[in-house]
Design an enzyme around this catalytic site. Structure first.
Site, PDB file in Angstrom:
ATOM      1  N   CYS A   1     -41.738  -6.999 -10.340  1.00  0.00           N
ATOM      2  CA  CYS A   1     -42.963  -7.092 -11.260  1.00  0.00           C
ATOM      3  C   CYS A   1     -43.770  -5.950 -11.488  1.00  0.00           C
ATOM      4  CB  CYS A   1     -43.261  -7.767 -11.531  1.00  0.00           C
ATOM      5  SG  CYS A   1     -44.626  -8.233 -12.984  1.00  0.00           S
TER       6      CYS A   1
ATOM      7  N   GLY B   1     -31.138  -8.427 -19.273  1.00  0.00           N
ATOM      8  CA  GLY B   1     -32.174  -8.940 -19.772  1.00  0.00           C
ATOM      9  C   GLY B   1     -33.207  -8.534 -21.444  1.00  0.00           C
TER      10      GLY B   1
ATOM     11  N   GLN C   1     -38.564 -18.698 -10.945  1.00  0.00           N
ATOM     12  CA  GLN C   1     -38.810 -17.290  -9.983  1.00  0.00           C
ATOM     13  C   GLN C   1     -39.859 -16.555  -9.479  1.00  0.00           C
ATOM     14  OE1 GLN C   1     -38.914 -13.298 -12.091  1.00  0.00           O
ATOM     15  NE2 GLN C   1     -38.038 -13.139 -11.175  1.00  0.00           N
TER      16      GLN C   1
ATOM     17  N   GLY D   1     -30.684  -2.921 -15.198  1.00  0.00           N
ATOM     18  CA  GLY D   1     -31.285  -1.813 -15.266  1.00  0.00           C
ATOM     19  C   GLY D   1     -30.564  -1.166 -16.485  1.00  0.00           C
TER      20      GLY D   1
ATOM     21  N   ALA E   1     -40.490 -11.718 -20.131  1.00  0.00           N
ATOM     22  CA  ALA E   1     -41.284 -12.445 -20.503  1.00  0.00           C
ATOM     23  C   ALA E   1     -41.827 -12.622 -21.224  1.00  0.00           C
ATOM     24  CB  ALA E   1     -42.663 -11.856 -19.528  1.00  0.00           C
TER      25      ALA E   1
ATOM     26  N   PRO F   1     -35.082 -12.825 -16.772  1.00  0.00           N
ATOM     27  CA  PRO F   1     -36.442 -13.275 -17.399  1.00  0.00           C
ATOM     28  C   PRO F   1     -37.555 -11.858 -17.440  1.00  0.00           C
ATOM     29  CG  PRO F   1     -36.832 -12.861 -14.677  1.00  0.00           C
ATOM     30  CD  PRO F   1     -35.281 -12.890 -14.791  1.00  0.00           C
TER      31      PRO F   1
END
Length: 325
Positions: free
Chosen positions: A104, A228, A73, A205, A21, A19
């Site tokens: 987060c 991501g 999530q 990552g 944002a 995810p």
């Protein structure tokens, strides 16, 4: 073998969409699944907001016709609230898994004791997981970072704790909370986690290409990889990774394919948000889709002046030389 089972849910790929944002909303998740992502995950949703019946938060949940599997999530630090929020989500039958965010680093999340702040106290992590696992029947997963800061690299401890509490998989981002998104991801700690627990570990990552994704899958000892930011503006990375894994080679997308994805993305956003919001929101996406391409800055500048989707279509088709037909 390209797929894998997680808690009884079959994933067709070992590449999972992380995810992001403001970007990985329903339209983008749909495109990621069309390109072969094994699982998509919603943007971070507040458990407190769900329990308080926040309309905006409920609107961010997956639609019932969204491609599956998809995970919701949640973030929060109160075990009872997290359990109740998970139960609410399960009753809506809109997802296949509940994913708990313990990673987060954003200040407004951390200051409430949620997100990466939970890494400071394994007991809170245990309590939250236990509450959610007992509240729902669908599988529960967790997303963590390698630690709070360089003096507190405790991913192995947290992973063992949440595994014992009942999660079926753990995603590990290779940075500390204090790093945010700066510096480099430490995949050696991710590998340590993978060796320490008996459930699947998903590495995350600094994966920007399908080749990097495959290299991490093969060398880090993880069951899956999570992409991501590397998928934003490049959702085809999942398809290319799958082809590398199964066939040993893949091709880069040409301008025709890129334009087609952009135009489809706009259409999906229009269906959900309407024209005005789509025009505004898509300006961010076009920057990612065209990053590094010749003349892209001019295209983005011109798009900032667009007021209709027809104008955006025209810009995109002129730039990529693709017909809208």
């Amino acid at each position: 073998m390209t797929g894998i089972n997680i808690g009884g849910v079959r994933l067709r790929s070992r590449a999972v969409m992380a995810p992001v944002a403001g970007l990985t909303d329903q339209p983008f998740r749909r495109i990621a699944m069309e390109y072969g992502a094994g699982l998509t995950v919603t943007e971070l949703l507040s458990a407190n907001a769900l329990v308080r019946d926040s309309k905006r938060t409920f609107e961010m949940l997956p639609s019932k016709d969204e491609p599956r599997p998809v995970a919701v999530q949640l973030f929060g630090s109160d075990p009872a609230v997290m359990g109740e929020a998970a139960r609410i989500v399960e009753e809506l039958n809109c997802c296949d898994m509940i994913d708990l965010n313990f990673g987060c680093p954003v200040k407004k999340v951390v200051k409430t004791g949620a997100g990466a702040a939970i890494l400071k106290d394994p007991q809170i992590a245990c309590n939250v997981v236990s509450s959610v696992v007992s509240a729902v029947k669908i599988p529960v997963t967790v997303k963590i970072r390698i630690g709070w800061d360089k003096t507190c690299i405790n991913a192995v401890t947290i992973a063992k704790t949440v595994a014992d509490a009942g999660v079926v998989a753990i995603a590990v981002h290779g940075r500390t909370a204090s790093q945010g998104y700066t510096g480099k991801a430490d995949w050696s700690v991710i590998s340590d986690v993978a060796r320490a627990v008996q459930i699947p570990v998903i590495g995350n990552g600094d994966i920007k290409t399908p080749e990097e994704a495959l290299e991490r899958l093969e060398t880090a000892g993880v069951a899956m990889i999570m992409i991501g930011r590397g998928a934003i503006g490049a959702p085809w990375i999942f398809d290319r990774f799958n082809k590398l894994l199964s066939q040993g080679s893949c091709k880069k997308p040409d301008s025709y394919e890129i334009a087609g994805v952009i135009l489809r993305h706009i259409r999906l956003m229009k269906e959900l948000y309407g024209e005005k919001r789509t025009v505004s929101r898509f300006r961010t996406h076009i920057g990612y889709y065209t990053k590094g391409l010749p003349g892209a800055s001019r295209l983005r500048s011109e798009m900032n002046r667009c007021e209709t989707i027809v104008e955006i279509d025209r810009l995109v088709t002129d730039y990529f030389g693709k017909s809208t037909e």
